[in-house]
Design a protein around this motif. Structure first.
Motif, PDB file in Angstrom:
ATOM      1  N   ARG A 163       4.196 -32.185  -1.882  1.00 15.68           N
ATOM      2  CA  ARG A 163       4.746 -31.426  -3.009  1.00 15.68           C
ATOM      3  C   ARG A 163       5.846 -32.213  -3.728  1.00 15.68           C
ATOM      4  O   ARG A 163       5.927 -32.199  -4.954  1.00 15.68           O
ATOM      5  CB  ARG A 163       5.280 -30.075  -2.524  1.00 15.68           C
ATOM      6  CG  ARG A 163       4.185 -29.069  -2.204  1.00 15.68           C
ATOM      7  CD  ARG A 163       4.756 -27.748  -1.726  1.00 15.68           C
ATOM      8  NE  ARG A 163       3.709 -26.761  -1.535  1.00 15.68           N
ATOM      9  CZ  ARG A 163       3.265 -25.932  -2.475  1.00 15.68           C
ATOM     10  NH1 ARG A 163       3.796 -25.994  -3.689  1.00 15.68           N
ATOM     11  NH2 ARG A 163       2.314 -25.060  -2.229  1.00 15.68           N
ATOM     12  N   ARG A 164       6.683 -32.888  -2.970  1.00 10.82           N
ATOM     13  CA  ARG A 164       7.732 -33.703  -3.600  1.00 10.82           C
ATOM     14  C   ARG A 164       7.116 -34.842  -4.407  1.00 10.82           C
ATOM     15  O   ARG A 164       7.581 -35.173  -5.510  1.00 10.82           O
ATOM     16  CB  ARG A 164       8.676 -34.255  -2.528  1.00 10.82           C
ATOM     17  CG  ARG A 164       9.591 -33.213  -1.899  1.00 10.82           C
ATOM     18  CD  ARG A 164      10.710 -33.884  -1.109  1.00 10.82           C
ATOM     19  NE  ARG A 164      10.196 -34.696  -0.014  1.00 10.82           N
ATOM     20  CZ  ARG A 164       9.970 -34.235   1.215  1.00 10.82           C
ATOM     21  NH1 ARG A 164      10.204 -32.950   1.493  1.00 10.82           N
ATOM     22  NH2 ARG A 164       9.524 -35.031   2.168  1.00 10.82           N
ATOM     23  N   THR A 165       6.056 -35.425  -3.866  1.00  9.04           N
ATOM     24  CA  THR A 165       5.373 -36.513  -4.568  1.00  9.04           C
ATOM     25  C   THR A 165       4.761 -36.017  -5.873  1.00  9.04           C
ATOM     26  O   THR A 165       4.859 -36.680  -6.917  1.00  9.04           O
ATOM     27  CB  THR A 165       4.269 -37.111  -3.675  1.00  9.04           C
ATOM     28  OG1 THR A 165       4.868 -37.674  -2.501  1.00  9.04           O
ATOM     29  CG2 THR A 165       3.493 -38.186  -4.415  1.00  9.04           C
ATOM     30  N   LEU A 166       4.140 -34.852  -5.813  1.00 11.23           N
ATOM     31  CA  LEU A 166       3.529 -34.285  -7.016  1.00 11.23           C
ATOM     32  C   LEU A 166       4.587 -33.957  -8.067  1.00 11.23           C
ATOM     33  O   LEU A 166       4.390 -34.191  -9.263  1.00 11.23           O
ATOM     34  CB  LEU A 166       2.738 -33.024  -6.653  1.00 11.23           C
ATOM     35  CG  LEU A 166       1.522 -33.232  -5.735  1.00 11.23           C
ATOM     36  CD1 LEU A 166       0.907 -31.889  -5.361  1.00 11.23           C
ATOM     37  CD2 LEU A 166       0.478 -34.114  -6.412  1.00 11.23           C
ATOM     38  N   SER A 167       5.703 -33.420  -7.622  1.00 13.83           N
ATOM     39  CA  SER A 167       6.792 -33.099  -8.555  1.00 13.83           C
ATOM     40  C   SER A 167       7.324 -34.357  -9.222  1.00 13.83           C
ATOM     41  O   SER A 167       7.646 -34.362 -10.419  1.00 13.83           O
ATOM     42  CB  SER A 167       7.921 -32.379  -7.816  1.00 13.83           C
ATOM     43  OG  SER A 167       7.485 -31.126  -7.318  1.00 13.83           O
ATOM     44  N   THR A 179      -0.893 -22.949  -2.701  1.00 14.07           N
ATOM     45  CA  THR A 179      -1.624 -23.008  -1.438  1.00 14.07           C
ATOM     46  C   THR A 179      -2.943 -22.267  -1.604  1.00 14.07           C
ATOM     47  O   THR A 179      -2.964 -21.069  -1.887  1.00 14.07           O
ATOM     48  CB  THR A 179      -0.815 -22.364  -0.303  1.00 14.07           C
ATOM     49  OG1 THR A 179       0.413 -23.074  -0.142  1.00 14.07           O
ATOM     50  CG2 THR A 179      -1.595 -22.410   1.006  1.00 14.07           C
ATOM     51  N   GLU A 180      -4.029 -22.985  -1.454  1.00 14.81           N
ATOM     52  CA  GLU A 180      -5.354 -22.387  -1.622  1.00 14.81           C
ATOM     53  C   GLU A 180      -5.863 -21.764  -0.326  1.00 14.81           C
ATOM     54  O   GLU A 180      -6.527 -20.727  -0.337  1.00 14.81           O
ATOM     55  CB  GLU A 180      -6.338 -23.450  -2.109  1.00 14.81           C
ATOM     56  CG  GLU A 180      -7.732 -22.933  -2.390  1.00 14.81           C
ATOM     57  CD  GLU A 180      -8.624 -24.004  -2.973  1.00 14.81           C
ATOM     58  OE1 GLU A 180      -9.671 -24.296  -2.362  1.00 14.81           O
ATOM     59  OE2 GLU A 180      -8.271 -24.561  -4.034  1.00 14.81           O
ATOM     60  N   ASP A 181      -5.530 -22.394   0.794  1.00 13.77           N
ATOM     61  CA  ASP A 181      -5.988 -21.862   2.080  1.00 13.77           C
ATOM     62  C   ASP A 181      -5.099 -22.427   3.188  1.00 13.77           C
ATOM     63  O   ASP A 181      -4.628 -23.569   3.105  1.00 13.77           O
ATOM     64  CB  ASP A 181      -7.452 -22.248   2.330  1.00 13.77           C
ATOM     65  CG  ASP A 181      -7.995 -21.641   3.609  1.00 13.77           C
ATOM     66  OD1 ASP A 181      -8.022 -20.403   3.707  1.00 13.77           O
ATOM     67  OD2 ASP A 181      -8.382 -22.408   4.518  1.00 13.77           O
ATOM     68  N   SER A 221      -3.968 -26.661  -3.899  1.00 12.29           N
ATOM     69  CA  SER A 221      -4.645 -26.770  -5.191  1.00 12.29           C
ATOM     70  C   SER A 221      -3.652 -27.272  -6.238  1.00 12.29           C
ATOM     71  O   SER A 221      -2.535 -26.760  -6.345  1.00 12.29           O
ATOM     72  CB  SER A 221      -5.206 -25.409  -5.610  1.00 12.29           C
ATOM     73  OG  SER A 221      -5.796 -25.481  -6.888  1.00 12.29           O
ATOM     74  N   VAL A 222      -4.078 -28.271  -7.002  1.00 10.18           N
ATOM     75  CA  VAL A 222      -3.202 -28.884  -8.006  1.00 10.18           C
ATOM     76  C   VAL A 222      -3.887 -28.841  -9.370  1.00 10.18           C
ATOM     77  O   VAL A 222      -5.020 -29.302  -9.523  1.00 10.18           O
ATOM     78  CB  VAL A 222      -2.877 -30.351  -7.648  1.00 10.18           C
ATOM     79  CG1 VAL A 222      -1.856 -30.913  -8.630  1.00 10.18           C
ATOM     80  CG2 VAL A 222      -2.379 -30.466  -6.217  1.00 10.18           C
ATOM     81  N   HIS A 223      -3.195 -28.277 -10.350  1.00  7.37           N
ATOM     82  CA  HIS A 223      -3.691 -28.260 -11.727  1.00  7.37           C
ATOM     83  C   HIS A 223      -3.002 -29.386 -12.490  1.00  7.37           C
ATOM     84  O   HIS A 223      -1.770 -29.405 -12.616  1.00  7.37           O
ATOM     85  CB  HIS A 223      -3.394 -26.914 -12.390  1.00  7.37           C
ATOM     86  CG  HIS A 223      -3.891 -26.814 -13.793  1.00  7.37           C
ATOM     87  ND1 HIS A 223      -5.226 -26.921 -14.126  1.00  7.37           N
ATOM     88  CD2 HIS A 223      -3.223 -26.631 -14.971  1.00  7.37           C
ATOM     89  CE1 HIS A 223      -5.368 -26.796 -15.434  1.00  7.37           C
ATOM     90  NE2 HIS A 223      -4.173 -26.628 -15.967  1.00  7.37           N
ATOM     91  N   ILE A 224      -3.786 -30.339 -12.977  1.00  5.27           N
ATOM     92  CA  ILE A 224      -3.243 -31.534 -13.628  1.00  5.27           C
ATOM     93  C   ILE A 224      -3.493 -31.451 -15.132  1.00  5.27           C
ATOM     94  O   ILE A 224      -4.644 -31.474 -15.582  1.00  5.27           O
ATOM     95  CB  ILE A 224      -3.894 -32.806 -13.047  1.00  5.27           C
ATOM     96  CG1 ILE A 224      -3.725 -32.827 -11.521  1.00  5.27           C
ATOM     97  CG2 ILE A 224      -3.287 -34.053 -13.667  1.00  5.27           C
ATOM     98  CD1 ILE A 224      -4.513 -33.923 -10.836  1.00  5.27           C
TER      99      ILE A 224
END
Length: 238
Positions: free
Chosen positions: A76-80, A91-93, A120-123
């Motif tokens: 999550r930190r990397t995505l941010s 969180t999808e599952d 799940s990530v929406h880009i």
């Protein structure tokens, strides 16, 4: 006098029924050509949805859970850091279960615990897809289960597909009318049947931490095809 009024009323009623029936029959006899039309348009994706997975195993339940939580937080930190907003990460599952030793007929002996967490990530910036995958794997993700591409503005695509479908129906009707020696003079009825992303760009694959991280992941979104169907009853005349 009363009898005369009754007779007149009955006569008017009969004429009314006959007139209505004649008008209805005339309406039913309007010649039409019924055709269906299909329109297809292509769009370039500008959005992507990615599912990342973190699976951890440990002898103790708490250890498996903590390892998973630490890795998920790192992802999550990397995505941010890549500009992905918190609302686009969810969180999808999430699952937790003991592992059993089923060798030699054993069924109740717990050998460890497994925790699985799907993110799940929406880009919104499609150029970041490859970098998101690489960075997530480097942060500890050990599964990439799906990647879907989409178009943010589907309204324009739907409008173009519907226009193409109507034109297709008219072209078919013109060919039939000319073959019959008729001409199209109007439209009696038109209905829209469906929209379908029948060629939606999609990639499903598995990736793991053992992948060669010296190379960046190449991602090609391709195109998305949207189709629309219509049914039209064209009125024809000599």
């Amino acid at each position: 006098m009363v009898r005369s009024l009754r007779f007149l009323f009955t006569l008017l009623l009969v004429f009314g029924v006959l007139f209505s029936g004649t008008a209805f029959a005339a309406e039913q006899k309007v010649p039409v050509i019924s055709v269906s039309g299909t329109g297809r348009v292509e769009g370039v994706p500008d959005r992507a949805d990615l599912t990342l997975g973190v699976v951890t195993h440990a002898a103790a339940a708490e250890e498996a859970q903590q390892q998973n939580a630490l890795t998920a937080s790192a992802i999550r930190r990397t995505l941010s850091a890549l500009g992905i907003e918190d609302r686009d990460i969810r969180t999808e599952d999430y699952s937790f279960h003991p592992d059993y030793d089923r060798s030699n007929g054993r069924t109740n002996e717990i050998t460890g615990y497994t925790v699985s967490n799907k993110i799940s990530v929406h880009i919104k910036n499609i150029d970041l897809v490859g970098q998101v995958i690489d960075s997530a794997l480097a942060a500890g993700a050990n599964n990439v289960s799906s990647l879907d591409f989409s178009v943010s503005d589907t309204k324009a695509l739907r409008r173009a597909a519907l226009t193409a479908a109507v034109k297709d129906a008219r072209e078919k009707a013109d060919i039939i009318a000319q073959a019959l020696g008729k001409k199209i003079v109007g439209v009696q009825n038109i209905s829209e049947n469906s929209y379908d992303f029948n060629s939606r760009a999609r990639k499903s694959f598995m990736a793991n931490a053992a992948a060669d991280m010296s190379m960046s992941t190449p991602i090609e979104a391709g195109t998305i095809t949207l189709s629309a169907d219509v049914h039209v009853d064209f009125i024809i005349a000599d």
